[in-house]
Design a protein around this motif. Structure first.
Motif, short mmCIF file in Angstrom:
data_model
loop_
_atom_site.label_atom_id
_atom_site.label_comp_id
_atom_site.label_asym_id
_atom_site.label_seq_id
_atom_site.Cartn_x
_atom_site.Cartn_y
_atom_site.Cartn_z
N ILE A 197 7.33 24.51 69.68
CA ILE A 197 7.43 25.63 70.62
C ILE A 197 6.42 25.53 71.75
CG2 ILE A 197 7.12 28.13 70.82
CD1 ILE A 197 9.84 27.24 69.68
N ASP A 198 5.19 25.11 71.47
CA ASP A 198 4.14 25.08 72.49
C ASP A 198 4.00 23.73 73.18
OD1 ASP A 198 3.41 27.75 72.18
OD2 ASP A 198 2.13 27.27 70.47
N ASP A 199 4.90 22.81 72.92
CA ASP A 199 4.84 21.48 73.55
C ASP A 199 5.37 21.56 74.98
OD1 ASP A 199 5.49 18.85 74.43
OD2 ASP A 199 5.59 18.17 72.34
N GLN A 200 4.47 21.40 75.96
CA GLN A 200 4.85 21.54 77.37
C GLN A 200 5.84 20.46 77.82
OE1 GLN A 200 4.14 24.09 79.60
NE2 GLN A 200 3.60 24.99 77.63
N ASN A 201 5.74 19.27 77.26
CA ASN A 201 6.71 18.22 77.61
C ASN A 201 8.11 18.59 77.14
OD1 ASN A 201 4.87 16.49 78.91
ND2 ASN A 201 4.22 15.64 76.96
N LEU A 202 8.21 19.11 75.93
CA LEU A 202 9.51 19.55 75.44
C LEU A 202 10.01 20.74 76.25
CD1 LEU A 202 9.18 19.27 71.55
CD2 LEU A 202 10.63 17.92 73.08
N TRP A 203 9.12 21.66 76.59
CA TRP A 203 9.51 22.83 77.38
C TRP A 203 10.15 22.40 78.69
CZ3 TRP A 203 8.27 25.36 81.98
CH2 TRP A 203 8.60 26.71 82.04
N ARG A 204 9.57 21.39 79.34
CA ARG A 204 10.15 20.87 80.60
C ARG A 204 11.50 20.19 80.34
NH1 ARG A 204 4.76 20.49 81.86
NH2 ARG A 204 4.36 18.44 80.98
N GLN A 205 11.59 19.45 79.25
CA GLN A 205 12.87 18.80 78.91
C GLN A 205 13.93 19.85 78.60
OE1 GLN A 205 11.69 16.37 75.56
NE2 GLN A 205 11.88 14.51 76.78
N TRP A 206 13.55 20.85 77.85
CA TRP A 206 14.50 21.90 77.47
C TRP A 206 14.95 22.73 78.67
CZ3 TRP A 206 11.30 23.79 72.68
CH2 TRP A 206 11.45 22.87 71.64
N SER A 207 14.18 22.74 79.74
CA SER A 207 14.54 23.49 80.93
C SER A 207 15.67 22.84 81.72
CB SER A 207 13.32 23.67 81.85
OG SER A 207 12.33 24.45 81.20
N GLN A 208 15.95 21.58 81.42
CA GLN A 208 17.00 20.84 82.12
C GLN A 208 18.37 21.23 81.58
OE1 GLN A 208 16.02 18.93 84.77
NE2 GLN A 208 14.07 19.86 84.19
N PHE A 209 19.40 21.06 82.42
CA PHE A 209 20.75 21.38 81.97
C PHE A 209 21.09 20.53 80.75
CE2 PHE A 209 25.34 21.69 81.94
CZ PHE A 209 25.51 23.04 82.21
N PRO A 210 21.69 21.11 79.72
CA PRO A 210 21.99 20.39 78.49
C PRO A 210 22.93 19.21 78.69
CG PRO A 210 22.27 22.75 78.17
CD PRO A 210 22.07 22.52 79.64
N ALA A 211 22.64 18.12 78.00
CA ALA A 211 23.50 16.95 78.05
C ALA A 211 24.59 17.03 76.97
CB ALA A 211 22.67 15.68 77.84
N ASP A 212 24.41 17.93 76.00
CA ASP A 212 25.34 18.03 74.89
C ASP A 212 26.19 19.30 74.93
OD1 ASP A 212 23.22 19.75 74.39
OD2 ASP A 212 23.20 19.38 72.24
N LEU A 213 26.36 19.85 76.11
CA LEU A 213 27.17 21.06 76.24
C LEU A 213 28.11 20.89 77.42
CD1 LEU A 213 27.53 24.00 75.22
CD2 LEU A 213 25.83 24.68 76.91
N GLU A 214 29.39 20.94 77.13
CA GLU A 214 30.41 20.77 78.17
C GLU A 214 30.83 22.13 78.71
OE1 GLU A 214 31.89 17.99 79.51
OE2 GLU A 214 30.37 16.85 78.41
N PRO A 215 30.84 22.30 80.04
CA PRO A 215 31.32 23.57 80.61
C PRO A 215 32.78 23.79 80.24
CG PRO A 215 30.23 22.22 82.27
CD PRO A 215 30.38 21.37 81.05
N LEU A 216 33.14 25.04 80.06
CA LEU A 216 34.55 25.36 79.71
C LEU A 216 35.30 25.78 80.96
CD1 LEU A 216 33.97 27.46 76.49
CD2 LEU A 216 34.60 25.07 76.66
#
Length: 87
Positions: free
Chosen positions: A68-87
């Motif tokens: 939760i407190d990992d800033q590198n992951l926080w930045r990665q998680w802020s990016q648009f998901p690669a595993d979610l297709e728009p409907l």
């Protein structure tokens, strides 16, 4: 997805992202209705902010308490998901 009982901090973080999304979306809609000078630049800024919260909710949905407190992951998680297709 994180579990409320086994990962309460991760669960609270997930809910925070979703609730903050809701708050900013409501604020944006009010601003768009009330401010005749609301323009595309403001819209883009607001949408980017909203997407960041949604992206972190999706990308961090399986986060561990330690992540939760990992800033590198926080930045990665802020990016648009690669595993979610728009409907």
């Amino acid at each position: 997805m994180v579990d409320k009982k086994s990962a309460p901090i991760a669960w609270a973080t997930l809910l925070f992202e979703l609730e903050d999304t809701q708050e900013h979306l409501q604020k944006m809609c009010l601003e768009m209705n009330d401010n005749p000078q609301y323009d595309e630049v403001e819209f883009a800024i607001d949408m980017a902010h909203i997407y960041s919260h949604l992206n972190r909710a999706w990308n961090g949905r399986n986060a561990t308490e330690k992540q939760i407190d990992d800033q590198n992951l926080w930045r990665q998680w802020s990016q648009f998901p690669a595993d979610l297709e728009p409907l």
